[in-house]
Motif scaffolding. Structure first.
Motif, mmCIF file in Angstrom:
data_model
loop_
_atom_site.group_PDB
_atom_site.id
_atom_site.type_symbol
_atom_site.label_atom_id
_atom_site.label_comp_id
_atom_site.label_asym_id
_atom_site.label_seq_id
_atom_site.Cartn_x
_atom_site.Cartn_y
_atom_site.Cartn_z
ATOM 1 N N THR A 210 0.848 -1.186 0.000
ATOM 2 C CA THR A 210 0.000 0.000 0.000
ATOM 3 C C THR A 210 0.884 1.236 0.000
ATOM 4 N N TYR A 211 0.263 2.405 -0.036
ATOM 5 C CA TYR A 211 1.036 3.638 0.006
ATOM 6 C C TYR A 211 1.675 3.831 1.381
ATOM 7 N N ASN A 212 1.062 3.259 2.415
ATOM 8 C CA ASN A 212 1.504 3.502 3.783
ATOM 9 C C ASN A 212 2.276 2.355 4.423
ATOM 10 N N ASN A 213 2.232 1.161 3.866
ATOM 11 C CA ASN A 213 2.881 0.025 4.520
ATOM 12 C C ASN A 213 3.177 -1.075 3.510
ATOM 13 N N MET A 214 3.958 -2.050 3.946
ATOM 14 C CA MET A 214 4.308 -3.223 3.139
ATOM 15 C C MET A 214 4.137 -4.438 4.042
ATOM 16 N N ILE A 215 3.279 -5.366 3.661
ATOM 17 C CA ILE A 215 3.043 -6.567 4.458
ATOM 18 C C ILE A 215 3.327 -7.779 3.587
ATOM 19 N N ILE A 216 4.157 -8.690 4.088
ATOM 20 C CA ILE A 216 4.463 -9.928 3.368
ATOM 21 C C ILE A 216 4.051 -11.096 4.250
ATOM 22 N N THR A 217 3.258 -12.002 3.691
ATOM 23 C CA THR A 217 2.763 -13.166 4.419
ATOM 24 C C THR A 217 3.203 -14.428 3.696
ATOM 25 N N VAL A 218 3.714 -15.395 4.446
ATOM 26 C CA VAL A 218 4.129 -16.683 3.894
ATOM 27 C C VAL A 218 3.146 -17.744 4.387
ATOM 28 N N THR A 219 2.591 -18.526 3.458
ATOM 29 C CA THR A 219 1.663 -19.592 3.829
ATOM 30 C C THR A 219 2.127 -20.899 3.199
ATOM 31 N N ASP A 220 1.582 -22.007 3.724
ATOM 32 C CA ASP A 220 1.834 -23.287 3.067
ATOM 33 C C ASP A 220 0.860 -23.416 1.895
ATOM 34 N N GLU A 221 0.838 -24.568 1.238
ATOM 35 C CA GLU A 221 0.005 -24.718 0.044
ATOM 36 C C GLU A 221 -1.484 -24.652 0.343
ATOM 37 N N GLU A 222 -1.896 -25.017 1.566
ATOM 38 C CA GLU A 222 -3.307 -24.974 1.933
ATOM 39 C C GLU A 222 -3.761 -23.565 2.325
ATOM 40 N N GLY A 223 -2.828 -22.666 2.592
ATOM 41 C CA GLY A 223 -3.179 -21.308 2.965
ATOM 42 C C GLY A 223 -3.011 -21.009 4.445
ATOM 43 N N ASN A 224 -2.429 -21.953 5.213
ATOM 44 C CA ASN A 224 -2.179 -21.714 6.633
ATOM 45 C C ASN A 224 -0.944 -20.832 6.787
ATOM 46 N N VAL A 225 -1.071 -19.753 7.559
ATOM 47 C CA VAL A 225 0.010 -18.789 7.691
ATOM 48 C C VAL A 225 1.178 -19.404 8.457
ATOM 49 N N VAL A 226 2.371 -19.324 7.872
ATOM 50 C CA VAL A 226 3.593 -19.806 8.496
ATOM 51 C C VAL A 226 4.319 -18.645 9.164
ATOM 52 N N PHE A 227 4.401 -17.509 8.456
ATOM 53 C CA PHE A 227 5.118 -16.343 8.963
ATOM 54 C C PHE A 227 4.616 -15.104 8.245
ATOM 55 N N TRP A 228 4.663 -13.980 8.929
ATOM 56 C CA TRP A 228 4.336 -12.705 8.300
ATOM 57 C C TRP A 228 5.277 -11.648 8.838
ATOM 58 N N SER A 229 5.451 -10.590 8.077
ATOM 59 C CA SER A 229 6.245 -9.459 8.531
ATOM 60 C C SER A 229 5.767 -8.226 7.787
ATOM 61 N N SER A 230 5.991 -7.069 8.395
ATOM 62 C CA SER A 230 5.607 -5.806 7.766
ATOM 63 C C SER A 230 6.698 -4.783 8.011
ATOM 64 N N ALA A 231 6.589 -3.660 7.350
ATOM 65 C CA ALA A 231 7.591 -2.607 7.519
ATOM 66 C C ALA A 231 7.568 -2.071 8.948
#
Length: 149
Positions: free
Chosen positions: A46-67
């Motif tokens: 977005t203009y205000n932030n950066m969010i990156i999310t890592v999931t497995d193949e089913e869509g379960n969140v493994v890790f996330w991080s943001s600015a």
């Protein structure tokens, strides 16, 4: 006004900052029983932030991080530099979890889209596919009728 002084961080401060980020990474990794080799990576720029999310193949969140999670504040969160730092943190997590192949989904119109992707590729992450999933309106709702004079 006088001279402007630029404060340069010392080596000790830089090392302390790197250790702090690595500690956050270690705390955020999900302790899973099975080894994950493939996954999906979602980049929301977005203009205000950066969010990156890592999931497995089913869509379960493994890790996330943001600015903001990495340590940026205010308008600096939407910059390409912040995006590269977030991508570096995420790529180190991918290496620790053993994820070899990822499919990337990019959403948003922020400045850090390409910077994050380039940083991931430079850090040795094997990218299978890249898909832009930014929502685009297809005509939208009916416009209001003009106001009478």
């Amino acid at each position: 006004m006088g001279k402007k002084r630029v404060i340069k961080p010392t080596k000790e401060a830089l090392l302390k900052e790197k250790e702090r980020i690595e500690e956050k990474v270690a705390r955020g990794i999900l302790k899973s029983r099975k080894k994950i080799t493939r996954g999906k990576l979602y980049i929301k720029a977005t203009y205000n932030n950066m969010i990156i999310t890592v999931t497995d193949e089913e869509g379960n969140v493994v890790f996330w991080s943001s600015a903001g999670h990495v340590g940026f504040k205010g308008t600096k969160k939407g910059t390409p530099f912040a995006a590269t730092k977030v991508a570096e943190v995420v790529s180190s997590v991918l290496q620790k979890t053993g994820m070899r192949e990822i499919a990337v989904f990019i959403r948003g119109v922020g400045q850090g889209r390409e910077a994050a992707l380039r940083s991931l590729a430079n850090r040795g992450v094997n990218i299978i596919s890249i898909k832009d999933v930014t929502p685009i309106p297809h005509n939208g709702p009916k416009a209001k009728k003009p106001r009478k004079p």
